[in-house]
Design a protein around this motif. Structure first.
Motif, mmCIF file in Angstrom:
data_model
loop_
_atom_site.group_PDB
_atom_site.id
_atom_site.type_symbol
_atom_site.label_atom_id
_atom_site.label_comp_id
_atom_site.label_asym_id
_atom_site.label_seq_id
_atom_site.Cartn_x
_atom_site.Cartn_y
_atom_site.Cartn_z
ATOM 1 N N GLN A 132 0.453 -1.427 -0.207
ATOM 2 C CA GLN A 132 -0.122 0.026 -0.090
ATOM 3 C C GLN A 132 1.675 1.757 -0.232
ATOM 4 O O GLN A 132 2.037 1.464 0.071
ATOM 5 N N SER A 133 0.435 2.541 -0.551
ATOM 6 C CA SER A 133 0.913 3.964 -0.686
ATOM 7 C C SER A 133 0.842 4.382 0.758
ATOM 8 O O SER A 133 -0.151 3.810 1.879
ATOM 9 N N GLU A 163 0.545 7.317 2.371
ATOM 10 C CA GLU A 163 -1.381 7.908 1.987
ATOM 11 C C GLU A 163 -2.110 6.607 2.640
ATOM 12 O O GLU A 163 -2.645 7.269 3.743
ATOM 13 N N THR A 164 -2.276 5.663 2.310
ATOM 14 C CA THR A 164 -3.155 4.543 2.695
ATOM 15 C C THR A 164 -2.840 4.167 3.696
ATOM 16 O O THR A 164 -3.876 4.423 4.905
ATOM 17 N N SER A 192 -1.218 5.380 6.248
ATOM 18 C CA SER A 192 -1.529 6.569 7.472
ATOM 19 C C SER A 192 -3.349 7.444 7.225
ATOM 20 O O SER A 192 -3.296 7.055 8.388
ATOM 21 N N ASN A 193 -3.895 6.658 6.368
ATOM 22 C CA ASN A 193 -5.104 6.907 6.426
ATOM 23 C C ASN A 193 -5.863 5.382 7.233
ATOM 24 O O ASN A 193 -6.421 5.510 8.378
ATOM 25 N N VAL A 194 -4.872 4.562 7.512
ATOM 26 C CA VAL A 194 -5.540 3.443 8.830
ATOM 27 C C VAL A 194 -5.190 4.020 9.705
ATOM 28 O O VAL A 194 -6.129 3.365 10.730
#
Length: 91
Positions: A70-71, A73-74, A76-78
């Motif tokens: 995953q990136s 950003e992803t 971080s969102n998790v």
């Protein structure tokens, strides 16, 4: 395999006791899961006490590999999602 992943994630909160967010072992697992610097081997070693054998080890490896792909950003969102979930449970 998907069921096994779900069961592992369900079992972790049951192990937890009171702490800063209610579950410091779960916090550590989540942080290691979304940390792209943690290798699959390190992740498996961290979760060895929760593993019931080679099938579980393989499921943990697949779970970590999924997060490694995953990136940032992803990931971080998790992390934000997990904080939100814990915060809403404390209300």
């Amino acid at each position: 395999m998907k069921l096994l992943r779900v069961l592992v994630l369900i079992a972790l909160p049951l192990y937890c006791s009171a702490g800063s967010s209610g579950c410091s072992p779960l916090e550590e697992v989540i942080n290691k899961t979304i940390d792209s610097q943690v290798s699959v081997e390190e992740y498996q070693n961290l979760l060895k006490p929760y593993s019931s054998g080679p099938v579980t080890d393989q499921a943990l490896a697949q779970l970590k590999q999924c997060f490694l792909s995953q990136s940032n950003e992803t990931l971080s969102n998790v992390g934000v999602m997990m904080v939100t979930m814990v915060s809403s449970n404390e209300l």
